[in-house]
Design a protein around this motif. Structure first.
Motif, PDB file in Angstrom:
ATOM      1  N   LYS A 107       0.825  -1.208   0.000  1.00 16.71           N
ATOM      2  CA  LYS A 107       0.000   0.000   0.000  1.00 16.71           C
ATOM      3  C   LYS A 107       0.854   1.250   0.000  1.00 16.71           C
ATOM      4  O   LYS A 107       2.033   1.228   0.345  1.00 16.71           O
ATOM      5  CB  LYS A 107      -0.945   0.009   1.188  1.00 16.71           C
ATOM      6  CG  LYS A 107      -0.283  -0.208   2.530  1.00 16.71           C
ATOM      7  CD  LYS A 107      -1.339  -0.442   3.576  1.00 16.71           C
ATOM      8  CE  LYS A 107      -0.745  -0.915   4.886  1.00 16.71           C
ATOM      9  NZ  LYS A 107      -0.310  -2.293   4.862  1.00 16.71           N
ATOM     10  N   GLU A 108       0.209   2.308  -0.406  1.00 15.94           N
ATOM     11  CA  GLU A 108       0.863   3.601  -0.416  1.00 15.94           C
ATOM     12  C   GLU A 108       0.024   4.523   0.456  1.00 15.94           C
ATOM     13  O   GLU A 108      -1.190   4.648   0.250  1.00 15.94           O
ATOM     14  CB  GLU A 108       0.927   4.129  -1.856  1.00 15.94           C
ATOM     15  CG  GLU A 108       1.818   5.339  -1.983  1.00 15.94           C
ATOM     16  CD  GLU A 108       1.987   5.781  -3.420  1.00 15.94           C
ATOM     17  OE1 GLU A 108       1.434   5.105  -4.317  1.00 15.94           O
ATOM     18  OE2 GLU A 108       2.646   6.795  -3.642  1.00 15.94           O
ATOM     19  N   ILE A 109       0.688   5.160   1.447  1.00 21.65           N
ATOM     20  CA  ILE A 109      -0.047   6.037   2.356  1.00 21.65           C
ATOM     21  C   ILE A 109      -0.237   7.393   1.673  1.00 21.65           C
ATOM     22  O   ILE A 109       0.725   8.012   1.227  1.00 21.65           O
ATOM     23  CB  ILE A 109       0.723   6.218   3.683  1.00 21.65           C
ATOM     24  CG1 ILE A 109       1.064   4.871   4.304  1.00 21.65           C
ATOM     25  CG2 ILE A 109      -0.062   7.091   4.641  1.00 21.65           C
ATOM     26  CD1 ILE A 109      -0.105   4.035   4.718  1.00 21.65           C
ATOM     27  N   LYS A 110      -1.490   7.832   1.599  1.00 23.75           N
ATOM     28  CA  LYS A 110      -1.773   9.107   0.929  1.00 23.75           C
ATOM     29  C   LYS A 110      -2.497  10.033   1.896  1.00 23.75           C
ATOM     30  O   LYS A 110      -3.330   9.593   2.694  1.00 23.75           O
ATOM     31  CB  LYS A 110      -2.639   8.870  -0.315  1.00 23.75           C
ATOM     32  CG  LYS A 110      -1.828   8.290  -1.457  1.00 23.75           C
ATOM     33  CD  LYS A 110      -2.563   8.391  -2.767  1.00 23.75           C
ATOM     34  CE  LYS A 110      -1.640   7.987  -3.894  1.00 23.75           C
ATOM     35  NZ  LYS A 110      -2.347   7.924  -5.178  1.00 23.75           N
ATOM     36  N   GLU A 111      -2.195  11.305   1.788  1.00 24.68           N
ATOM     37  CA  GLU A 111      -2.841  12.306   2.644  1.00 24.68           C
ATOM     38  C   GLU A 111      -3.526  13.328   1.741  1.00 24.68           C
ATOM     39  O   GLU A 111      -2.924  13.847   0.809  1.00 24.68           O
ATOM     40  CB  GLU A 111      -1.800  13.013   3.517  1.00 24.68           C
ATOM     41  CG  GLU A 111      -1.197  12.124   4.570  1.00 24.68           C
ATOM     42  CD  GLU A 111      -0.168  12.854   5.421  1.00 24.68           C
ATOM     43  OE1 GLU A 111      -0.238  14.093   5.504  1.00 24.68           O
ATOM     44  OE2 GLU A 111       0.693  12.169   5.990  1.00 24.68           O
ATOM     45  N   ILE A 112      -4.796  13.620   2.045  1.00 24.72           N
ATOM     46  CA  ILE A 112      -5.529  14.620   1.266  1.00 24.72           C
ATOM     47  C   ILE A 112      -6.087  15.649   2.231  1.00 24.72           C
ATOM     48  O   ILE A 112      -6.800  15.315   3.181  1.00 24.72           O
ATOM     49  CB  ILE A 112      -6.670  13.965   0.451  1.00 24.72           C
ATOM     50  CG1 ILE A 112      -6.067  13.066  -0.638  1.00 24.72           C
ATOM     51  CG2 ILE A 112      -7.550  15.035  -0.180  1.00 24.72           C
ATOM     52  CD1 ILE A 112      -7.075  12.249  -1.389  1.00 24.72           C
TER      53      ILE A 112
END
Ligand SMILES: [Zn+2]
Lengths: 178, 143
Positions: free
Chosen positions: B32-37
């Motif tokens: 997984k890739e941790i993404k922040e929005i």
């Protein structure tokens, strides 16, 4: 004399122009190759007293490569003739001053010191980059093979080749991509 | 320092909040890739799960006890950038041994020197003799 024989005669005695790309090449290995073309030793009519040498244009002499730490170990000696006039220049210092000089000296020193050497060197045209005058490049009819393969950088490979190359490891199941 | 103070403060006030299980017996889902929005005042953090892009191209390891590099029998040199790049994070650092799964010897041997394309470390701008091209005779490189 037939037409074929006449053309053969011209081709034998004409001065041919060769081009050599010095990028990532060892200048001392290259010199052994270049001197044969400069002296005409690749021709069956070669004789030391026979003026049959060819011209060689060398490109990208600023991009030459030396093995290991030879840039800081190889030393060029010069003496002005006056007392205390000796100087020692490292190869990388010389290459900073003139990016054609290391290769020119390599070719010059690869040949025996006789009366022909200065005239043979006149037929060598070295350029630090690929900007060669058009009138010189128009003469070229042969390319000399490089002595070493050029190392290929990762960003010089196309995208698909990198992704489709066989992989030794896979990411672990809980890997967090960074 | 302020972070430490903050965490201490929070812990003392409501320690019940931290009463959850952080250990899992199974791998936490897939890669997984941790993404922040950031949307106004709302911050959404989520892990985007995807399949490994390498899966169809991985060599199969026929030796159960050997690490992947030893099993493949490859003699990897510094010019084999297509292989070395597999052991590298996107910023050019080498992945740790717990992720690569190599034996200690191979992990130490593969010290890649690959810069990402956005790296400012242009070899042409190095100091002194280091900025000029050099090569190493691969037949003389040991181990
Ligand atoms: Zn191993």
């Amino acid at each position: 004399m037939s037409a074929l024989k006449r053309v053969q005669q011209w081709a034998t005695f004409a001065r041919i122009w060769h081009v050599y790309d010095a990028a990532w090449q060892n200048p001392f290995e290259s010199a052994q190759v270049l001197k044969k073309y400069l002296k005409g030793m690749h021709k069956p009519i070669y004789h030391p007293m026979n003026d049959c040498g060819d011209h060689v244009i060398v490109l990208n002499s600023a991009e030459i490569a030396l093995p290991g730490d030879e840039w800081k170990k190889r030393v060029y000696f010069h003496h002005t003739g006056y007392p205390g006039g000796a100087s020692w220049t490292l190869a990388w210092e010389l290459h900073n001053k003139d990016p054609t000089m290391v290769l020119r000296k390599a070719v010059y020193n690869s040949m025996k010191g006789n009366l022909q050497r200065r005239y043979t060197m006149e037929r060598l045209h070295i350029f630090p980059d690929a900007n060669v005058p058009k009138e010189l490049m128009g003469n070229v009819s042969n390319q000399i093979r490089q002595v070493r393969p050029i190392p290929k950088r990762l960003d010089h490979y196309p995208e698909e080749d990198v992704t489709q190359f066989p992989k030794v490891i896979d990411y672990p199941k809980d890997y967090v991509v960074k | 320092m302020s972070l430490l103070w903050f965490s201490k403060n929070v812990l003392s006030k409501n320690s019940v909040l931290f009463n959850f299980r952080s250990i899992s017996t199974t791998p936490q889902l897939q890669i997984k890739e941790i993404k922040e929005i950031q949307k106004g005042k709302e911050l959404t953090i989520y892990g985007e799960i995807f399949k490994s892009p390498r899966e169809p191209y991985v060599l199969n390891n026929n030796h159960s006890s050997a690490c992947p590099v030893c099993a493949s029998g490859l003699d990897i040199k510094h010019t084999d950038v297509l292989i070395l790049s597999q052991f590298v994070r996107s910023d050019g650092c080498m992945l740790p041994r717990r992720i690569t799964g190599l034996c200690r010897k191979q992990q130490k041997r593969l010290m890649p020197n690959l810069n990402p394309s956005w790296s400012k470390k242009d070899p042409k701008r190095r100091y002194g003799w280091k900025k000029f091209n050099k090569y190493f005779d691969e037949s003389t490189i040991k181990c």
